[in-house]
Design a protein around this motif. Structure first.
Motif, mmCIF file in Angstrom:
data_model
loop_
_atom_site.group_PDB
_atom_site.id
_atom_site.type_symbol
_atom_site.label_atom_id
_atom_site.label_comp_id
_atom_site.label_asym_id
_atom_site.label_seq_id
_atom_site.Cartn_x
_atom_site.Cartn_y
_atom_site.Cartn_z
ATOM 1 N N ILE A 57 41.416 44.784 50.770
ATOM 2 C CA ILE A 57 40.736 44.126 49.654
ATOM 3 C C ILE A 57 39.538 44.961 49.200
ATOM 4 O O ILE A 57 39.280 45.106 47.995
ATOM 5 N N ALA A 58 38.807 45.533 50.161
ATOM 6 C CA ALA A 58 37.675 46.385 49.799
ATOM 7 C C ALA A 58 38.141 47.601 49.001
ATOM 8 O O ALA A 58 37.479 48.022 48.032
ATOM 9 N N MET A 59 39.277 48.176 49.377
ATOM 10 C CA MET A 59 39.839 49.307 48.642
ATOM 11 C C MET A 59 40.232 48.898 47.222
ATOM 12 O O MET A 59 40.015 49.637 46.259
ATOM 13 N N LEU A 60 40.819 47.705 47.106
ATOM 14 C CA LEU A 60 41.208 47.219 45.781
ATOM 15 C C LEU A 60 39.981 46.962 44.908
ATOM 16 O O LEU A 60 39.964 47.305 43.719
ATOM 17 N N ASP A 61 38.945 46.346 45.487
ATOM 18 C CA ASP A 61 37.709 46.094 44.732
ATOM 19 C C ASP A 61 37.096 47.406 44.250
ATOM 20 O O ASP A 61 36.592 47.499 43.120
ATOM 21 N N ASP A 62 37.139 48.425 45.106
ATOM 22 C CA ASP A 62 36.608 49.729 44.726
ATOM 23 C C ASP A 62 37.402 50.314 43.564
ATOM 24 O O ASP A 62 36.828 50.867 42.615
ATOM 25 N N ALA A 63 38.728 50.184 43.642
ATOM 26 C CA ALA A 63 39.572 50.704 42.560
ATOM 27 C C ALA A 63 39.316 49.958 41.252
ATOM 28 O O ALA A 63 39.218 50.567 40.178
ATOM 29 N N ILE A 64 39.188 48.635 41.336
ATOM 30 C CA ILE A 64 38.941 47.829 40.137
ATOM 31 C C ILE A 64 37.618 48.232 39.487
ATOM 32 O O ILE A 64 37.514 48.335 38.258
ATOM 33 N N LYS A 95 45.055 44.860 36.416
ATOM 34 C CA LYS A 95 45.744 43.596 36.677
ATOM 35 C C LYS A 95 46.606 43.686 37.936
ATOM 36 O O LYS A 95 46.710 42.724 38.698
ATOM 37 N N PHE A 96 47.213 44.837 38.141
ATOM 38 C CA PHE A 96 48.021 45.061 39.339
ATOM 39 C C PHE A 96 47.147 44.944 40.592
ATOM 40 O O PHE A 96 47.503 44.270 41.568
ATOM 41 N N ALA A 97 45.975 45.596 40.561
ATOM 42 C CA ALA A 97 45.066 45.544 41.711
ATOM 43 C C ALA A 97 44.616 44.113 41.982
ATOM 44 O O ALA A 97 44.565 43.670 43.138
ATOM 45 N N LYS A 98 44.304 43.371 40.941
ATOM 46 C CA LYS A 98 43.869 41.983 41.123
ATOM 47 C C LYS A 98 45.017 41.107 41.630
ATOM 48 O O LYS A 98 44.799 40.185 42.420
ATOM 49 N N SER A 99 46.229 41.399 41.196
ATOM 50 C CA SER A 99 47.386 40.625 41.650
ATOM 51 C C SER A 99 47.681 40.895 43.123
ATOM 52 O O SER A 99 48.018 39.976 43.877
#
Length: 215
Positions: free
Chosen positions: A36-43, A71-75
């Motif tokens: 999740i931290a990686m996704l937040d960083d990407a977003i 949207k993909f990262a948030k999904s």
């Protein structure tokens, strides 16, 4: 996917095999937190990416559309949070309220019926292996589909070779019990999974996101 299937993966140290050949495994919740931290960083970096030249067709998923990547990262984040709904309910509600989730399929759809350019599952299972008998129908699913007259059976499974012989009374679709591969029916008597050379590879579908939202 590895975290879902295995329950623990070495995220922190797993990519440094040369210096750490026996990495410590992170438990499932810790692994989820890191993902999740990686996704937040990407977003957070999507605005920076918007300022860069578009990737176009070099981006096999979204042809450079950063809105769809966000949207993909948030999904994906929603999918992970749903693993522990009670603990993550506030974050889940926030994502749903933002209404910025995937509305198109995240899929790689660039394959052609040519060696080394086809769907990777087809390429390895159907074109490269020395057998065409892999990936047979499981009775667990096949029986359910047949008993409910579900038309998707033809999309999932090929007709049995045995049933196509003139005068044959063998079932059009037939499966094998889990764990009995190679022990009961021959390859001609059980249905093979439908895999085509031009099939897309799905990382996440819009339908899956709709199911997550509904849940």
């Amino acid at each position: 996917i590895l975290n879902d299937f295995c329950g623990a993966v070495p995220i922190k140290a797993g990519l440094d095999y040369e210096n750490n050949p026996q990495p410590v495994y992170d438990d499932s919740k810790e692994a989820n937190a890191q993902i999740i931290a990686m996704l937040d960083d990407a977003i957070s970096k999507v605005p920076q990416a918007d300022a860069l030249p578009a990737m176009g067709n070099e981006d096999f998923l979204f042809t450079g559309d950063m809105d769809n990547w966000r949207k993909f990262a948030k999904s994906l984040k929603l999918k992970i949070l749903m693993r522990d709904f009670e603990a993550n309910s506030a974050q889940i509600q926030t994502l749903l309220a933002e209404n910025d989730l995937l509305e198109t399929d995240a899929k790689m759809d660039v394959f052609v019926d040519s060696e080394n350019k086809s769907n990777p599952l087809y390429e390895q299972d159907r074109r490269k292996l020395n057998t065409a008998a892999n990936m047979r129908a499981s009775n667990t699913l096949l029986t359910f589909l047949l008993e409910n007259n579900d038309p998707r059976v033809a999309a999932f499974y090929e007709e049995t070779v045995e049933s196509q012989s003139e005068g044959s009374t063998w079932p059009t679709y037939a499966g094998i019990e889990q764990g009995n591969y190679g022990l009961t029916q021959s390859a001609t008597q059980s249905s093979r999974a439908v895999v085509l050379p031009t099939d897309a590879v799905f990382f996440m579908s819009a339908a899956e996101v709709s199911f997550l939202k509904a849940e």
